[in-house]
Design a protein around this motif. Structure first.
Motif, PDB file in Angstrom:
ATOM      1  N   ARG A 195      -3.290 -14.674 126.462  1.00 22.68           N
ATOM      2  CA  ARG A 195      -2.172 -14.037 125.748  1.00 22.68           C
ATOM      3  C   ARG A 195      -2.663 -13.074 124.679  1.00 22.68           C
ATOM      4  N   PHE A 196      -3.950 -13.153 124.337  1.00 27.71           N
ATOM      5  CA  PHE A 196      -4.510 -12.281 123.318  1.00 27.71           C
ATOM      6  C   PHE A 196      -4.959 -10.937 123.878  1.00 27.71           C
ATOM      7  N   ALA A 197      -4.998 -10.813 125.195  1.00 26.16           N
ATOM      8  CA  ALA A 197      -5.550  -9.620 125.836  1.00 26.16           C
ATOM      9  C   ALA A 197      -4.863  -8.332 125.382  1.00 26.16           C
ATOM     10  N   ASP A 198      -3.548  -8.368 125.230  1.00 29.25           N
ATOM     11  CA  ASP A 198      -2.842  -7.132 124.903  1.00 29.25           C
ATOM     12  C   ASP A 198      -2.207  -7.147 123.506  1.00 29.25           C
ATOM     13  N   VAL A 199      -2.592  -8.079 122.671  1.00 24.15           N
ATOM     14  CA  VAL A 199      -2.012  -8.164 121.334  1.00 24.15           C
ATOM     15  C   VAL A 199      -2.678  -7.190 120.367  1.00 24.15           C
ATOM     16  N   PHE A 200      -4.001  -7.074 120.440  1.00 24.59           N
ATOM     17  CA  PHE A 200      -4.726  -6.247 119.483  1.00 24.59           C
ATOM     18  C   PHE A 200      -4.654  -4.770 119.865  1.00 24.59           C
ATOM     19  N   THR A 201      -4.410  -3.933 118.868  1.00 28.13           N
ATOM     20  CA  THR A 201      -4.243  -2.500 119.096  1.00 28.13           C
ATOM     21  C   THR A 201      -5.602  -1.833 119.322  1.00 28.13           C
ATOM     22  N   PRO A 202      -5.598  -0.627 119.872  1.00 24.79           N
ATOM     23  CA  PRO A 202      -6.863   0.112 120.013  1.00 24.79           C
ATOM     24  C   PRO A 202      -7.575   0.299 118.672  1.00 24.79           C
ATOM     25  N   GLY A 203      -6.818   0.532 117.615  1.00 22.68           N
ATOM     26  CA  GLY A 203      -7.417   0.681 116.292  1.00 22.68           C
ATOM     27  C   GLY A 203      -8.109  -0.595 115.845  1.00 22.68           C
ATOM     28  N   GLU A 204      -7.484  -1.728 116.091  1.00 23.25           N
ATOM     29  CA  GLU A 204      -8.101  -3.007 115.726  1.00 23.25           C
ATOM     30  C   GLU A 204      -9.364  -3.252 116.552  1.00 23.25           C
ATOM     31  N   ARG A 260     -11.331  -1.015 117.832  1.00 21.04           N
ATOM     32  CA  ARG A 260     -12.388  -0.127 117.312  1.00 21.04           C
ATOM     33  C   ARG A 260     -12.972  -0.677 116.017  1.00 21.04           C
ATOM     34  N   ASP A 261     -12.114  -1.141 115.139  1.00 19.19           N
ATOM     35  CA  ASP A 261     -12.574  -1.675 113.859  1.00 19.19           C
ATOM     36  C   ASP A 261     -13.458  -2.900 114.071  1.00 19.19           C
ATOM     37  N   VAL A 262     -13.039  -3.806 114.954  1.00 14.01           N
ATOM     38  CA  VAL A 262     -13.833  -5.004 115.230  1.00 14.01           C
ATOM     39  C   VAL A 262     -15.165  -4.617 115.879  1.00 14.01           C
ATOM     40  N   ALA A 263     -15.140  -3.652 116.789  1.00  7.56           N
ATOM     41  CA  ALA A 263     -16.386  -3.204 117.428  1.00  7.56           C
ATOM     42  C   ALA A 263     -17.340  -2.613 116.389  1.00  7.56           C
ATOM     43  N   ALA A 264     -16.796  -1.865 115.433  1.00  6.17           N
ATOM     44  CA  ALA A 264     -17.627  -1.265 114.385  1.00  6.17           C
ATOM     45  C   ALA A 264     -18.237  -2.331 113.473  1.00  6.17           C
ATOM     46  N   ARG A 265     -17.620  -3.511 113.437  1.00  8.12           N
ATOM     47  CA  ARG A 265     -18.123  -4.619 112.620  1.00  8.12           C
ATOM     48  C   ARG A 265     -19.007  -5.563 113.437  1.00  8.12           C
ATOM     49  N   GLY A 266     -19.375  -5.155 114.630  1.00  5.71           N
ATOM     50  CA  GLY A 266     -20.264  -5.965 115.455  1.00  5.71           C
ATOM     51  C   GLY A 266     -19.579  -6.712 116.577  1.00  5.71           C
ATOM     52  N   GLY A 267     -18.255  -6.609 116.669  1.00  7.07           N
ATOM     53  CA  GLY A 267     -17.520  -7.224 117.769  1.00  7.07           C
ATOM     54  C   GLY A 267     -17.385  -8.734 117.694  1.00  7.07           C
ATOM     55  N   GLU A 272      -0.107  -4.831 113.116  1.00  8.30           N
ATOM     56  CA  GLU A 272      -1.490  -4.373 113.205  1.00  8.30           C
ATOM     57  C   GLU A 272      -2.176  -4.533 111.855  1.00  8.30           C
ATOM     58  N   VAL A 273      -3.439  -4.910 111.895  1.00  4.68           N
ATOM     59  CA  VAL A 273      -4.263  -4.946 110.689  1.00  4.68           C
ATOM     60  C   VAL A 273      -5.141  -3.703 110.706  1.00  4.68           C
ATOM     61  N   CYS A 331      -7.802  -1.263 108.246  1.00  2.00           N
ATOM     62  CA  CYS A 331      -8.634  -1.315 107.041  1.00  2.00           C
ATOM     63  C   CYS A 331      -8.899   0.098 106.539  1.00  2.00           C
ATOM     64  N   ASP A 332      -8.969   0.234 105.227  1.00  4.17           N
ATOM     65  CA  ASP A 332      -9.299   1.534 104.663  1.00  4.17           C
ATOM     66  C   ASP A 332     -10.815   1.752 104.732  1.00  4.17           C
ATOM     67  N   ALA A 333     -11.281   2.844 104.181  1.00  9.24           N
ATOM     68  CA  ALA A 333     -12.702   3.203 104.257  1.00  9.24           C
ATOM     69  C   ALA A 333     -13.604   2.175 103.580  1.00  9.24           C
ATOM     70  N   TRP A 334     -13.042   1.331 102.731  1.00  9.99           N
ATOM     71  CA  TRP A 334     -13.824   0.318 102.018  1.00  9.99           C
ATOM     72  C   TRP A 334     -13.640  -1.069 102.621  1.00  9.99           C
ATOM     73  N   GLY A 335     -12.921  -1.143 103.747  1.00  6.75           N
ATOM     74  CA  GLY A 335     -12.746  -2.416 104.435  1.00  6.75           C
ATOM     75  C   GLY A 335     -11.592  -3.270 103.946  1.00  6.75           C
ATOM     76  N   ARG A 336     -10.752  -2.720 103.065  1.00 10.69           N
ATOM     77  CA  ARG A 336      -9.608  -3.490 102.562  1.00 10.69           C
ATOM     78  C   ARG A 336      -8.497  -3.490 103.606  1.00 10.69           C
ATOM     79  N   PRO A 337      -7.998  -4.677 103.973  1.00 12.10           N
ATOM     80  CA  PRO A 337      -6.992  -4.759 105.038  1.00 12.10           C
ATOM     81  C   PRO A 337      -5.578  -4.474 104.544  1.00 12.10           C
ATOM     82  N   ARG A 338      -4.786  -3.989 105.473  1.00 13.57           N
ATOM     83  CA  ARG A 338      -3.366  -3.737 105.223  1.00 13.57           C
ATOM     84  C   ARG A 338      -2.616  -3.995 106.517  1.00 13.57           C
ATOM     85  N   LEU A 339      -1.402  -4.445 106.405  1.00 11.64           N
ATOM     86  CA  LEU A 339      -0.567  -4.659 107.585  1.00 11.64           C
ATOM     87  C   LEU A 339       0.228  -3.400 107.893  1.00 11.64           C
ATOM     88  N   LEU A 340       0.187  -2.986 109.141  1.00  7.27           N
ATOM     89  CA  LEU A 340       1.025  -1.891 109.638  1.00  7.27           C
ATOM     90  C   LEU A 340       2.030  -2.511 110.596  1.00  7.27           C
TER      91      LEU A 340
END
Length: 152
Positions: free
Chosen positions: A47-56, A58-65, A104-105, A107-116
């Motif tokens: 059920r998690f396969a399609d929950v996370f957005t492309p932006g999320e 990318r962000d997780v991949a940039a943090r090592g996945g 969607e979660v 993050c800004d350029a400093w890694g601070r999260p925000r909900l969209l």
């Protein structure tokens, strides 16, 4: 233990601060066991396969996945739904699982999260401010959401 002198200093420091003007409408917290979540995430057709957005993704991949980053984002969704549920206490839920795909979660350029928020979730909560804090340590990820009666 805080002394009376320390308390007096703190009182003096904070006495002239204006009230925030943001009455809290709901609070939600969620804790996710990362290894269990990682197993579910890896299952085909999860059920998690399609929950996370492309932006999320990318962000997780940039943090090592690491799964802990997805787990924290899942916890954020659950925490928002719990905070939102306080606004409609005693009434049936307004949306089902589709609501999770509209959160969607980011993050800004400093890694601070925000909900969209998107879709019906944004329509229902449009007048609320949703503040988010995420953390993970060891095998757990946690999210804390505060909904306030103020728009951003």
């Amino acid at each position: 233990m805080t002394s009376k002198a320390d308390l007096a200093v703190l009182k003096e420091l904070f006495q002239d601060l204006p009230p925030t003007g943001l009455p809290v409408q709901g609070v939600g917290v969620d804790l996710v066991h990362v290894p269990s979540f990682a197993e579910q995430l890896a299952q085909p057709g999860s059920r998690f396969a399609d929950v996370f957005t492309p932006g999320e993704r990318r962000d997780v991949a940039a943090r090592g996945g690491h799964a802990r980053h997805f787990a924290a984002r899942w916890a954020a969704r659950e925490a928002l739904v719990k905070a939102w549920s306080q606004l409609v206490y005693g009434e049936p839920p307004l949306l089902g699982d589709e609501a999770l795909r509209q959160i969607e979660v980011a993050c800004d350029a400093w890694g601070r999260p925000r909900l969209l928020l998107g879709g019906d979730v944004a329509a229902y909560l449009g007048e609320c401010r949703a503040d988010l804090s995420l953390s993970h340590d060891g095998e757990y990820a946690v999210a804390y959401v505060v909904l306030s009666a103020a728009s951003r």
